[in-house]
Design a protein around this motif. Structure first.
Motif, PDB file in Angstrom:
ATOM      1  N   ASP A  55       0.513  -1.013  -0.297  1.00 47.65           N
ATOM      2  CA  ASP A  55      -0.299  -0.048  -0.081  1.00 47.65           C
ATOM      3  C   ASP A  55       0.475   1.546   0.365  1.00 47.65           C
ATOM      4  O   ASP A  55       2.417   1.170   0.369  1.00 47.65           O
ATOM      5  CB  ASP A  55      -1.005  -0.362   1.082  1.00 47.65           C
ATOM      6  CG  ASP A  55      -1.717  -1.052   0.793  1.00 47.65           C
ATOM      7  OD1 ASP A  55      -3.141  -0.857   0.986  1.00 47.65           O
ATOM      8  OD2 ASP A  55      -2.204  -2.371   1.253  1.00 47.65           O
ATOM      9  N   ALA A  56       0.824   2.654   0.012  1.00 48.02           N
ATOM     10  CA  ALA A  56       1.029   3.791  -0.257  1.00 48.02           C
ATOM     11  C   ALA A  56       1.169   4.420   1.281  1.00 48.02           C
ATOM     12  O   ALA A  56      -0.535   3.396   2.162  1.00 48.02           O
ATOM     13  CB  ALA A  56      -0.007   4.563  -1.109  1.00 48.02           C
ATOM     14  N   TRP A  57       1.305   4.926   1.622  1.00 48.79           N
ATOM     15  CA  TRP A  57       1.379   5.228   2.901  1.00 48.79           C
ATOM     16  C   TRP A  57       2.178   6.325   3.688  1.00 48.79           C
ATOM     17  O   TRP A  57       2.845   7.224   2.800  1.00 48.79           O
ATOM     18  CB  TRP A  57       3.230   4.071   3.895  1.00 48.79           C
ATOM     19  CG  TRP A  57       3.323   2.833   4.210  1.00 48.79           C
ATOM     20  CD1 TRP A  57       2.618   1.967   3.578  1.00 48.79           C
ATOM     21  CD2 TRP A  57       2.251   1.913   5.345  1.00 48.79           C
ATOM     22  NE1 TRP A  57       2.354   0.841   4.104  1.00 48.79           N
ATOM     23  CE2 TRP A  57       1.733   0.822   5.351  1.00 48.79           C
ATOM     24  CE3 TRP A  57       1.604   2.525   7.216  1.00 48.79           C
ATOM     25  CZ2 TRP A  57       1.234   0.452   6.914  1.00 48.79           C
ATOM     26  CZ3 TRP A  57       1.202   1.978   8.031  1.00 48.79           C
ATOM     27  CH2 TRP A  57       0.794   0.426   8.032  1.00 48.79           C
ATOM     28  N   ILE A  58       1.352   7.484   4.347  1.00 48.77           N
ATOM     29  CA  ILE A  58       1.207   8.474   5.311  1.00 48.77           C
ATOM     30  C   ILE A  58       2.597   8.381   6.503  1.00 48.77           C
ATOM     31  O   ILE A  58       1.239   8.014   7.293  1.00 48.77           O
ATOM     32  CB  ILE A  58      -0.167   9.349   5.039  1.00 48.77           C
ATOM     33  CG1 ILE A  58      -0.490   8.402   3.461  1.00 48.77           C
ATOM     34  CG2 ILE A  58       0.135  10.501   5.355  1.00 48.77           C
ATOM     35  CD1 ILE A  58      -2.571   9.087   3.653  1.00 48.77           C
ATOM     36  N   VAL A  59       3.038   8.735   6.667  1.00 46.80           N
ATOM     37  CA  VAL A  59       3.847   8.929   7.906  1.00 46.80           C
ATOM     38  C   VAL A  59       5.028  10.168   8.106  1.00 46.80           C
ATOM     39  O   VAL A  59       5.045  11.432   7.292  1.00 46.80           O
ATOM     40  CB  VAL A  59       5.640   7.393   7.310  1.00 46.80           C
ATOM     41  CG1 VAL A  59       5.988   7.435   8.451  1.00 46.80           C
ATOM     42  CG2 VAL A  59       4.653   6.409   6.685  1.00 46.80           C
TER      43      VAL A  59
ATOM     44  N   ASP B  35       5.958   2.426   1.292  1.00 45.90           N
ATOM     45  CA  ASP B  35       5.906   2.954   0.053  1.00 45.90           C
ATOM     46  C   ASP B  35       6.212   4.820   0.695  1.00 45.90           C
ATOM     47  O   ASP B  35       4.543   4.690   0.888  1.00 45.90           O
ATOM     48  CB  ASP B  35       5.356   2.364  -0.664  1.00 45.90           C
ATOM     49  CG  ASP B  35       5.576   3.373  -2.295  1.00 45.90           C
ATOM     50  OD1 ASP B  35       6.094   4.506  -1.847  1.00 45.90           O
ATOM     51  OD2 ASP B  35       4.983   3.370  -2.644  1.00 45.90           O
ATOM     52  N   VAL B  36       6.914   5.372   1.205  1.00 47.86           N
ATOM     53  CA  VAL B  36       5.723   6.771   1.790  1.00 47.86           C
ATOM     54  C   VAL B  36       5.899   7.703   0.774  1.00 47.86           C
ATOM     55  O   VAL B  36       6.708   7.903  -0.176  1.00 47.86           O
ATOM     56  CB  VAL B  36       6.735   7.537   2.927  1.00 47.86           C
ATOM     57  CG1 VAL B  36       6.445   8.282   3.309  1.00 47.86           C
ATOM     58  CG2 VAL B  36       7.243   6.285   3.892  1.00 47.86           C
ATOM     59  N   ARG B  37       4.444   8.257   0.124  1.00 47.81           N
ATOM     60  CA  ARG B  37       4.014   8.607  -0.495  1.00 47.81           C
ATOM     61  C   ARG B  37       3.786  10.482  -0.400  1.00 47.81           C
ATOM     62  O   ARG B  37       3.929  11.100  -1.109  1.00 47.81           O
ATOM     63  CB  ARG B  37       2.759   7.845  -1.361  1.00 47.81           C
ATOM     64  CG  ARG B  37       2.298   6.904  -1.769  1.00 47.81           C
ATOM     65  CD  ARG B  37       3.383   7.110  -3.134  1.00 47.81           C
ATOM     66  NE  ARG B  37       3.462   5.983  -3.584  1.00 47.81           N
ATOM     67  CZ  ARG B  37       2.859   5.041  -4.116  1.00 47.81           C
ATOM     68  NH1 ARG B  37       1.784   5.309  -4.597  1.00 47.81           N
ATOM     69  NH2 ARG B  37       2.526   3.848  -4.692  1.00 47.81           N
ATOM     70  N   HIS B  38       3.406  10.535   1.115  1.00 47.03           N
ATOM     71  CA  HIS B  38       3.421  11.481   1.664  1.00 47.03           C
ATOM     72  C   HIS B  38       3.764  11.587   3.241  1.00 47.03           C
ATOM     73  O   HIS B  38       4.165  10.857   4.148  1.00 47.03           O
ATOM     74  CB  HIS B  38       1.638  11.785   1.584  1.00 47.03           C
ATOM     75  CG  HIS B  38       0.803  11.781   0.535  1.00 47.03           C
ATOM     76  ND1 HIS B  38       0.851  12.639  -0.418  1.00 47.03           N
ATOM     77  CD2 HIS B  38       0.323  10.618   0.030  1.00 47.03           C
ATOM     78  CE1 HIS B  38       0.414  11.866  -1.601  1.00 47.03           C
ATOM     79  NE2 HIS B  38      -0.135  10.953  -0.647  1.00 47.03           N
TER      80      HIS B  38
ATOM     81  N   GLY C  49      -8.297   8.688   0.335  1.00 49.89           N
ATOM     82  CA  GLY C  49      -7.705   7.263  -0.455  1.00 49.89           C
ATOM     83  C   GLY C  49      -6.072   7.306  -0.801  1.00 49.89           C
ATOM     84  O   GLY C  49      -5.475   6.598  -1.703  1.00 49.89           O
ATOM     85  N   GLN C  50      -5.235   8.968   0.487  1.00 46.49           N
ATOM     86  CA  GLN C  50      -4.654   8.724  -0.981  1.00 46.49           C
ATOM     87  C   GLN C  50      -3.657   7.474  -0.012  1.00 46.49           C
ATOM     88  O   GLN C  50      -1.928   7.941  -0.169  1.00 46.49           O
ATOM     89  CB  GLN C  50      -3.760  10.296  -0.233  1.00 46.49           C
ATOM     90  CG  GLN C  50      -4.669  11.039  -1.075  1.00 46.49           C
ATOM     91  CD  GLN C  50      -4.356  10.951  -1.916  1.00 46.49           C
ATOM     92  OE1 GLN C  50      -3.820  10.554  -3.279  1.00 46.49           O
ATOM     93  NE2 GLN C  50      -6.170  10.223  -3.190  1.00 46.49           N
TER      94      GLN C  50
END
Length: 313
Positions: free
Chosen positions: A203-207, A230-233, A248-249
């Motif tokens: 999954d994409a992660w927000i961290v 996988d840190v997207r944001h 949903g990001q």
């Protein structure tokens, strides 16, 4: 260099510079932490070495490292700082704890979730004492504690926090803050029962940012589960982070201390298999200040708030 004389005296402010160099590991980072120039740090260390009569640093590549004599001096510096703190606490106690102000340094989610009831109760118990709050995290938080800019530090255990064995501080664990696994409402794992964290490895992660306590803890939790997220944001504001999950990001680990920021959004907290991810929250004061009446009340209220979180959080 001259031998230590019988009239041995040193400037305690220069000891602070040496202690900070031990923590930061370089002249540049020490200078930044103390708001000095690297040249000024070098001059302070050179002057301290002359006072002590022993070399305190030696070249290592482009930087410096502490000598064995410096580490001996630092052990005494910690004892001196603790003794001075006890003297200050004794004077405060003699005055019946009537000190005019106390400053609490705390991480952002602690300010949101932990400190409000503490501050309300302190207003009732210490109406004549001004309580200030500063947002800060290790290592800067403990630099401020060492220098007296902060009287009580509330922090999370992670790589940049001092170890439990650090004798410069009197510390106590307050509570364990669970990190909820939060996903968008339509996520594929919603309704699937307890999930392993590794099921979200793709999954994409927000961290939070890597240097922040929560960013570091979240990355460590994922690493312990066997994957690199996988840190997207990279977002440090918890309200903004929850909004991105709702949009949903990506998915995120969000501390329950700030659950009011996400429970009303269209997100789902997944039940995790095994022990949930968590972080340890602790409070620390300078060693020797245990007898300070005002700090005693502050620590008591933090302890009470921590116990409340341990039961109902």
């Amino acid at each position: 260099m001259e031998q230590v004389s019988g009239t041995f005296t040193i400037d305690l402010r220069r000891l602070t510079v040496l202690r900070e160099l031990q923590r930061r590991g370089s002249l540049a980072r020490t200078a930044e932490a103390l708001r000095l120039t690297p040249s000024a740090v070098s001059q302070q260390l050179a002057a301290l070495a002359r006072e002590a009569g022993v070399p305190l640093t030696e070249r290592e590549g482009r930087g410096v490292r502490l000598t064995g004599q410096a580490r001996v001096l630092l052990a005494h510096a910690d004892a001196i700082a603790a003794q001075l703190e006890r003297a200050r606490a004794d004077l405060a106690a003699y005055g019946e704890g009537g000190r005019g102000s106390v400053t609490v340094g705390c991480f952002s989610s602690g300010i949101l979730g932990l400190l409000p009831p503490v501050l309300r109760d302190l207003g009732e118990r210490l109406p004549q004492v001004r309580v200030d709050v500063v947002e800060a995290e290790p290592p800067d938080l403990f630099t401020a504690l060492d220098s007296g800019q902060v009287d009580v530090a509330v922090a999370v255990d992670f790589a940049k926090a001092p170890p439990h064995t650090d004798d410069r501080y009197s510390r106590e664990d307050l509570f364990t803050d669970v990190l909820d696994l939060v996903v968008p409402a339509g996520h594929r794992l919603v309704g699937q029962g307890p999930v392993g964290l590794r099921e979200l490895a793709r999954d994409a992660w927000i961290v939070g940012a890597a240097e922040s306590c929560c960013g570091a803890v979240a990355r460590s939790v994922c690493a312990a589960a066997g994957f690199t997220p996988d840190v997207r944001h990279a977002v440090n504001d918890w309200g903004a982070l929850a909004a991105l999950v709702e949009a949903g990001q990506g998915v995120a680990l969000i501390p329950r201390l700030v659950r009011d920021l996400y429970v009303r959004r269209r997100v789902v907290v997944l039940e995790t298999a095994g022990e949930p991810a968590a972080r340890n929250v602790f409070a620390a004061v300078r060693a020797g200040s245990d007898g300070d009446a005002v700090l005693g009340v502050v620590r008591d209220q933090l302890r009470t708030a921590g116990q409340a979180w341990a039961v109902g959080g």
